[in-house]
Design a protein around this motif. Structure first.
Motif, PDB file in Angstrom:
ATOM      1  N   TRP A  56       0.873  -1.120   0.017  1.00 11.76           N
ATOM      2  CA  TRP A  56       0.159  -0.056  -0.013  1.00 11.76           C
ATOM      3  C   TRP A  56       0.725   1.365  -0.151  1.00 11.76           C
ATOM      4  O   TRP A  56       0.491   2.227  -0.358  1.00 11.76           O
ATOM      5  N   VAL A  57       2.011   1.084   0.447  1.00 13.37           N
ATOM      6  CA  VAL A  57       3.040   2.323   0.313  1.00 13.37           C
ATOM      7  C   VAL A  57       2.986   2.827  -0.980  1.00 13.37           C
ATOM      8  O   VAL A  57       3.393   3.890  -1.312  1.00 13.37           O
ATOM      9  N   VAL A  58       3.124   1.828  -2.092  1.00 10.24           N
ATOM     10  CA  VAL A  58       3.383   1.826  -3.338  1.00 10.24           C
ATOM     11  C   VAL A  58       2.118   2.353  -4.009  1.00 10.24           C
ATOM     12  O   VAL A  58       1.952   3.023  -4.701  1.00 10.24           O
ATOM     13  N   ALA A  62       0.296   5.283  -6.393  1.00  7.86           N
ATOM     14  CA  ALA A  62      -0.146   4.954  -7.881  1.00  7.86           C
ATOM     15  C   ALA A  62      -1.311   5.424  -8.112  1.00  7.86           C
ATOM     16  O   ALA A  62      -1.630   5.734  -9.104  1.00  7.86           O
ATOM     17  N   LEU A  63      -2.384   4.973  -7.266  1.00 14.58           N
ATOM     18  CA  LEU A  63      -3.901   5.138  -7.518  1.00 14.58           C
ATOM     19  C   LEU A  63      -4.080   6.639  -7.575  1.00 14.58           C
ATOM     20  O   LEU A  63      -4.875   7.121  -8.412  1.00 14.58           O
ATOM     21  N   SER A  64      -3.519   7.394  -6.716  1.00 20.24           N
ATOM     22  CA  SER A  64      -3.899   8.926  -6.646  1.00 20.24           C
ATOM     23  C   SER A  64      -3.186   9.509  -7.961  1.00 20.24           C
ATOM     24  O   SER A  64      -3.788  10.441  -8.500  1.00 20.24           O
ATOM     25  N   MET A 215      -9.283   5.100 -14.467  1.00 17.21           N
ATOM     26  CA  MET A 215      -7.951   4.854 -14.454  1.00 17.21           C
ATOM     27  C   MET A 215      -7.740   4.346 -12.895  1.00 17.21           C
ATOM     28  O   MET A 215      -6.779   3.594 -12.776  1.00 17.21           O
ATOM     29  N   LEU A 216      -8.266   4.799 -11.770  1.00 13.86           N
ATOM     30  CA  LEU A 216      -8.335   3.964 -10.376  1.00 13.86           C
ATOM     31  C   LEU A 216      -8.578   2.887 -10.455  1.00 13.86           C
ATOM     32  O   LEU A 216      -7.784   2.077 -10.002  1.00 13.86           O
ATOM     33  N   CYS A 217      -9.730   2.167 -10.779  1.00 15.13           N
ATOM     34  CA  CYS A 217      -9.969   0.970 -11.126  1.00 15.13           C
ATOM     35  C   CYS A 217      -8.919   0.141 -11.813  1.00 15.13           C
ATOM     36  O   CYS A 217      -8.534  -1.030 -11.557  1.00 15.13           O
ATOM     37  N   LEU A 218      -8.320   0.564 -13.347  1.00 13.97           N
ATOM     38  CA  LEU A 218      -7.383  -0.178 -13.771  1.00 13.97           C
ATOM     39  C   LEU A 218      -6.090  -0.262 -13.022  1.00 13.97           C
ATOM     40  O   LEU A 218      -5.431  -1.221 -12.993  1.00 13.97           O
ATOM     41  N   VAL A 219      -5.708   0.743 -12.560  1.00 14.69           N
ATOM     42  CA  VAL A 219      -4.370   1.033 -11.762  1.00 14.69           C
ATOM     43  C   VAL A 219      -4.317  -0.237 -10.436  1.00 14.69           C
ATOM     44  O   VAL A 219      -3.646  -0.884 -10.404  1.00 14.69           O
ATOM     45  N   TYR A 220      -5.629   0.027  -9.803  1.00  9.75           N
ATOM     46  CA  TYR A 220      -5.603  -0.716  -8.717  1.00  9.75           C
ATOM     47  C   TYR A 220      -5.777  -2.516  -9.164  1.00  9.75           C
ATOM     48  O   TYR A 220      -5.278  -3.189  -8.467  1.00  9.75           O
ATOM     49  N   GLY A 221      -6.473  -2.590 -10.237  1.00  7.20           N
ATOM     50  CA  GLY A 221      -6.891  -4.094 -10.736  1.00  7.20           C
ATOM     51  C   GLY A 221      -5.347  -4.561 -11.308  1.00  7.20           C
ATOM     52  O   GLY A 221      -4.839  -5.843 -10.758  1.00  7.20           O
ATOM     53  N   PHE A 222      -4.671  -3.836 -11.843  1.00  7.96           N
ATOM     54  CA  PHE A 222      -3.278  -4.362 -12.106  1.00  7.96           C
ATOM     55  C   PHE A 222      -2.349  -4.426 -11.069  1.00  7.96           C
ATOM     56  O   PHE A 222      -1.469  -5.249 -10.740  1.00  7.96           O
ATOM     57  N   THR A 232      -8.621 -13.469  -8.493  1.00  8.60           N
ATOM     58  CA  THR A 232      -9.478 -12.854  -7.646  1.00  8.60           C
ATOM     59  C   THR A 232     -10.468 -11.749  -8.138  1.00  8.60           C
ATOM     60  O   THR A 232     -10.015 -11.079  -9.196  1.00  8.60           O
ATOM     61  N   PRO A 233     -11.844 -11.704  -7.469  1.00 13.06           N
ATOM     62  CA  PRO A 233     -12.592 -10.730  -7.877  1.00 13.06           C
ATOM     63  C   PRO A 233     -11.902  -9.197  -7.849  1.00 13.06           C
ATOM     64  O   PRO A 233     -12.457  -8.461  -8.668  1.00 13.06           O
ATOM     65  N   SER A 234     -11.186  -9.096  -6.879  1.00 12.19           N
ATOM     66  CA  SER A 234     -10.762  -7.678  -6.585  1.00 12.19           C
ATOM     67  C   SER A 234      -9.717  -7.254  -7.748  1.00 12.19           C
ATOM     68  O   SER A 234      -9.287  -6.225  -7.875  1.00 12.19           O
ATOM     69  N   THR A 235      -9.482  -8.385  -8.638  1.00 13.61           N
ATOM     70  CA  THR A 235      -8.432  -8.152  -9.819  1.00 13.61           C
ATOM     71  C   THR A 235      -9.393  -7.763 -11.011  1.00 13.61           C
ATOM     72  O   THR A 235      -9.363  -6.888 -11.394  1.00 13.61           O
ATOM     73  N   TRP A 236     -10.104  -9.096 -11.290  1.00 17.47           N
ATOM     74  CA  TRP A 236     -10.569  -8.974 -12.670  1.00 17.47           C
ATOM     75  C   TRP A 236     -11.928  -8.005 -12.593  1.00 17.47           C
ATOM     76  O   TRP A 236     -12.360  -7.316 -13.419  1.00 17.47           O
TER      77      TRP A 236
END
Length: 499
Positions: A56-58, A62-64, A215-222, A232-236
């Motif tokens: 989460w430090v990284v 990346a998300l914001s 973009m938030l969803c894509l960056v978090y998913g990857f 995992t559902p939190s990815t796809w």
């Protein structure tokens, strides 16, 4: 009454101080990611957070950063580049100070998220400042050459600086060092930059909401795929949601009265090709700056400082290639041959890296391919940064710059997820095929290196694909010389450089 220009007359020496300010600010951003990755183990020990929390430090950064780039690019066009540049610098410095003083995991993650917000404000503004400050073709080539060298080599320099700081001081100085860069840019920049006239840009609020969410969803998913699993559902789930939102955004941009990312910006073949190339760079470079570092430190036993020193020849070649590309080659040949050749050179360098082994030596195995990759990256950056901002109207300079940064950020997220998965799968396959019972340290060592070489082959393929795409999209010949519609009018207040 004439409109004040964004720049003074060509030849004013203070224009080059503006370049120093811009490059210093951008170097701070490019160093930060690498420096913070090196500081993570020490920060984890100091603040006592788990391996699961460490990502989460990284990820917070990346998300914001990734979700706000396009919004911030348009904000610079809307309220002025000086204002957004100064706000980005001050905010990034303040967040760095808080992060360096963090006494808990929550405080560190919050500071990293704030760093990402202000980095999103600063990165596209710095590039758009460069594009609007240097419009004379000869000066433009030199300025973009220096900036490209900084952008392409920041990661390697970050290894050296981060290693020195963590070894000589402690992890907190990896955050505090940003205050030095920000202080110089704020003090000098505030005295040179003045407010620009309004460009007529408008904010597309629905577009901001949709694309930022996408973009938030894509960056978090990857990011989740890189640390967990693609299944995992939190990815796809997030990747699907992000893809849907990005498609909706593209449809909305054709209907919006004042689109956030006007189709005229991205549908130009040269600019569109440069954005695709930026995405490829973001994905492919992780094969060098991530897995090569793993190999040097985990398998060859290099320290963080020694790893940084090992990459200095690559940094030097990148700097030379960026300047030669911008000053000598771009005016004569244009971006297409530079990007095409740079991608192929990088692919060749990646193939060369597949020769690594458990007892490889730096001079015989690593020096040559890293210098080749430095040459390729210098040529690519020389063309991409300049082409992605060429020919845009003044009100679109910020959003065009943001599109380049967005491509790199999304490419980096894709590259991290994809290459980590490939490395893990290749390592597992090697152990399955060679282990007889519980694998010993030597076999684990060989399996890990097998994973690295598989990644390097994939990176070669990524760059080869980038060569095909750039060759198809980019136009032949030099970039058009800016005309009256895209360059500022003569200066009426030459005593100050304007943003």
């Amino acid at each position: 009454m004439s409109t004040p220009s964004a720049v003074p007359a060509a030849g004013d020496s203070r224009r080059w101080m503006v370049l120093a300010v811009i490059c210093t600010a951008y170097l701070m951003l490019t160093l930060d990611a690498t420096v913070m990755n090196l500081a993570l183990p020490s920060a984890q020990t100091s603040l006592r957070f788990s391996d699961a929390d460490k990502q989460w430090v990284v990820t917070a950064y990346a998300l914001s950063y990734g979700s706000l780039l396009l919004f911030s690019g348009r904000l610079a066009d809307l309220i002025g580049r000086k204002e957004t540049f100064v706000a980005g610098l001050a905010g990034f410095a303040a967040a760095s100070a808080v992060g360096g003083a963090a006494n808990s995991f929550t405080m560190l993650v919050a500071a990293r998220a704030c760093q990402g917000i202000f980095a999103a404000l600063l990165a596209p503004t710095a590039l758009s400042l460069l594009a609007t400050t240097f419009t004379d073709p000869k000066e433009r080539g030199k300025a973009f050459g220096v900036f490209s060298a900084v952008a392409a080599s920041g990661g390697g320099l970050g290894l050296l600086i981060g290693g020195a700081l963590t070894s000589a001081l402690n992890w907190r100085w990896c955050m505090y060092v940003n205050l030095v860069f920000a202080a110089f840019s704020l003090i000098v920049g505030s005295s040179l930059l003045t407010r620009q006239p309004r460009t007529g840009a408008r904010m597309d609020v629905p577009g901001v909401v949709v694309v930022s969410g996408g973009m938030l969803c894509l960056v978090y998913g990857f990011s989740n795929a890189a640390t967990h699993s693609w299944h995992t559902p939190s990815t796809w789930g997030f990747l699907v949601a992000g893809g849907v939102l990005v498609v909706l955004f593209s449809f909305w941009q054709r209907r919006a009265q004042h689109p956030l990312l006007p189709p005229r910006v991205v549908l130009d073949r040269n600019r569109g090709g440069s954005y695709i190339a930026a995405l490829v760079i973001g994905a492919g470079m992780f094969g060098v700056l991530l897995f090569l570092i793993y190999y040097m430190q985990s398998d060859l036993g290099y320290s963080a400082i020694k790893s940084g020193l090992a990459l200095l020849p690559m940094v030097a070649v990148t700097a030379v290639a960026s300047n030669v590309g911008n000053i000598r080659l771009m005016p004569r040949f244009g971006p297409r041959p530079l990007v095409f050749a740079g991608m192929l050179i990088n692919a060749g360098g990646m193939v060369w890296l597949t020769r690594i082994g458990p007892d490889s030596h730096y001079a015989s195995t690593l020096l040559g391919p890293t210098m080749v990759i430095g040459l390729g990256m210098g040529m690519i950056f020389a063309a991409v940064l300049r082409t992605g901002t060429s020919g845009v109207l003044p009100q679109d300079a910020g959003i065009a710059s943001a599109a380049i940064n967005t491509g790199q950020q999304l490419g980096g997220a894709i590259g991290t997820a994809l290459l980590n998965t490939i490395a893990a799968g290749a390592t597992t396959d090697y152990l399955t095929g060679h282990a007889r019972g519980k694998p010993g340290p030597a076999l684990l060592h060989l399996a890990t290196i097998h994973g690295y070489t598989r990644v390097f082959w994939w990176c070669a393929g990524i760059f080869a694909l980038g060569a095909v795409l750039s060759g198809a999209l980019l136009r032949s010949g030099p970039l058009p010389v800016p005309g009256p519609s895209t360059s500022p009018k003569p200066a009426t207040e030459p005593e100050k450089v304007r943003s």
